[in-house]
Write an enzyme that holds these catalytic residues in place. Structure first.
Site, short mmCIF file in Angstrom:
data_model
loop_
_atom_site.label_atom_id
_atom_site.label_comp_id
_atom_site.label_asym_id
_atom_site.label_seq_id
_atom_site.Cartn_x
_atom_site.Cartn_y
_atom_site.Cartn_z
N ASP A 298 20.18 -9.39 48.49
CA ASP A 298 19.62 -10.11 47.33
C ASP A 298 20.68 -10.74 46.41
O ASP A 298 20.32 -11.38 45.43
CB ASP A 298 18.72 -9.18 46.52
CG ASP A 298 19.40 -7.88 46.13
OD1 ASP A 298 20.44 -7.53 46.75
OD2 ASP A 298 18.91 -7.21 45.22
N GLU B 137 29.62 3.61 45.42
CA GLU B 137 30.88 2.85 45.48
C GLU B 137 32.06 3.78 45.23
O GLU B 137 33.04 3.79 45.97
CB GLU B 137 30.92 1.74 44.42
CG GLU B 137 29.84 0.67 44.55
CD GLU B 137 28.56 1.02 43.80
OE1 GLU B 137 28.41 2.21 43.39
OE2 GLU B 137 27.73 0.12 43.61
N1 UDP Z 1 17.77 -1.27 50.45
C1 UDP Z 1 17.38 -0.56 51.57
N2 UDP Z 1 16.39 0.40 51.43
C2 UDP Z 1 15.77 0.67 50.25
C3 UDP Z 1 16.18 -0.05 49.11
C4 UDP Z 1 17.19 -1.01 49.24
O1 UDP Z 1 17.89 -0.79 52.67
O2 UDP Z 1 14.88 1.54 50.20
C5 UDP Z 1 18.82 -2.29 50.57
C6 UDP Z 1 18.46 -3.64 49.93
O3 UDP Z 1 17.85 -4.50 50.88
C7 UDP Z 1 19.79 -4.16 49.43
C8 UDP Z 1 20.58 -2.88 49.12
O4 UDP Z 1 19.95 -1.83 49.85
O5 UDP Z 1 20.47 -4.91 50.40
C9 UDP Z 1 20.58 -2.52 47.63
O6 UDP Z 1 19.25 -2.39 47.17
P1 UDP Z 1 18.73 -3.05 45.81
O7 UDP Z 1 19.04 -4.50 45.82
O8 UDP Z 1 17.29 -2.66 45.64
O9 UDP Z 1 19.61 -2.28 44.76
P2 UDP Z 1 20.26 -2.81 43.41
O10 UDP Z 1 20.95 -4.09 43.71
O11 UDP Z 1 19.12 -3.03 42.48
O12 UDP Z 1 21.17 -1.74 43.02
MN MN Z 2 20.29 -5.75 44.66
#
Ligand code: UDP
Ligand code: MN
Length: 336
Positions: free
Chosen positions: A194, A277
């Protein structure tokens, strides 16, 4: 008799003029078509055109004149030799993803970014038990070198009712495992599905020797997460959530040399929400904040943005009685 010879002569001249004009218009059409084709050729077709041109240039090299030399210069300016791409250190981009209403939109956008990057391997890891046919189709369409894997989030975290979950951790660890088995050199980067990536980012991380870092926009109230650079030297981290972390950075804010990773067989990402991280970077020891390679013009540019797409409700059920035998049945199969 004399009259008929004259007549034949006139007919011959007319026919010649018509033929000549036809020939001219044909030549014009060909040149128009090739100009247009030239504009719409995709990267691969351009590559072929380049090879053909190279072949002709080589076969006529004994007969060089100034026109040919100019033409050679022009073609090689537009299409740098193929070896250049394969000589570039490969980029291994690990993308965790999971099924939700926005998934195909996110992957479409990210794939179009990566299609503009040279020598890239896209490692797409689904948080799912089985590969989705929709993701498979999307990957095939890109023409990219890719690896399609699955790594579901362990049940103990998935079933958790309260608090944050370790999102994308099993996916990234699976990607790391694949790299350990299949890669020898190049650079690893975790690119969530995203986020928004500037193409310059890929040019910069490609030459990472150990671990490179750079600012990430749209993180916390501060608006950015970045190493702090004073007089060209690393002097700490700027991040809205320090939480006692040794490496308070975002997942999109660093890249790792594959060789450096391979020398650290235990390096892995912990299932610890908020500390993924930090845990991963600490597991790269021996590695200290002072060892970081600062990119993006000493961290003065933002080449990656932590964008977040609005969550959409799953689509409403389709009235199959009403819309049976329509396109909506197929569309509904794509939607969540
Ligand atoms: N993701 C995943 N499983 C989940 C939630 C997220 O594989 O149950 C993946 C999502 O597609 C993205 C990454 O993990 O590539 C980080 O997730 P998200 O964008 O929701 O987290 P944020 O950026 O809000 O920390
Ligand atoms: Mn994200």
């Amino acid at each position: 008799m004399r009259l008929s010879i004259k007549m034949y002569l006139i007919i011959f001249i007319c026919a010649s003029v018509i033929l000549y004009q036809y020939h001219l218009s044909n030549a014009w059409l060909i040149s128009q078509t090739s100009t247009q084709d030239f504009r719409v050729l995709n990267a691969k077709a351009s590559e072929k055109l380049k090879n053909v041109t190279a072949f002709f240039n080589a076969s006529s090299s004994s007969n060089t004149n100034s026109t040919q030399t100019n033409r050679t210069t022009f073609v090689s300016d537009c299409f740098p030799p193929q070896e250049k791409e394969t000589n570039l250190p490969p980029l291994y981009i690990i993308t965790p993803t999971y099924r939700r209403p926005e998934q195909l939109a996110e992957l479409t956008r990210l794939s179009h970014t990566l299609m503009l990057v040279k020598n890239v391997y896209w490692i797409v890891v689904e948080d799912a038990v089985r590969k989705s046919a929709l993701v498979t189709d999307l990957l095939k369409k890109t023409g990219l070198k890719y690896e399609h894997l699955t790594a579901p989030m362990p049940d103990q975290y998935k079933k958790k009712k309260k608090g944050p979950k370790p999102r994308g951790v099993s996916n990234r660890n699976k990607g790391i495992q694949w790299i350990r088995k299949n890669a020898k050199s190049g650079v690893l980067y975790f690119a969530d599905d995203d986020n928004t990536y500037d193409l310059q980012l890929f040019d910069e991380i490609r030459y990472t020797k150990r671990v490179s870092m750079f600012p990430v926009g749209l993180i916390t109230k501060l608006g950015v997460s970045s190493p702090i650079v004073k007089n060209g030297i690393f002097s700490g981290f700027y991040d809205g959530w320090m939480a006692g972390r040794k490496f308070p950075v975002d997942m999109a804010g660093f890249a790792i040399s594959v060789k450096f990773l391979l020398k650290r067989p235990k390096a892995l990402m912990p299932f610890k929400p908020g500390f993924e991280e930090d845990g991963f970077l600490k597991s790269l020891e021996p590695f200290e904040p002072q060892d970081i390679e600062l990119l993006a013009s000493n961290c003065t540019k933002i080449l990656v943005w932590h964008t977040q797409t609005k969550k959409n409700e799953p689509s409403q059920a389709l009235d199959f009685a009403k819309y049976n035998n329509t396109n909506l049945v197929m569309l509904k199969q794509i939607l969540v």
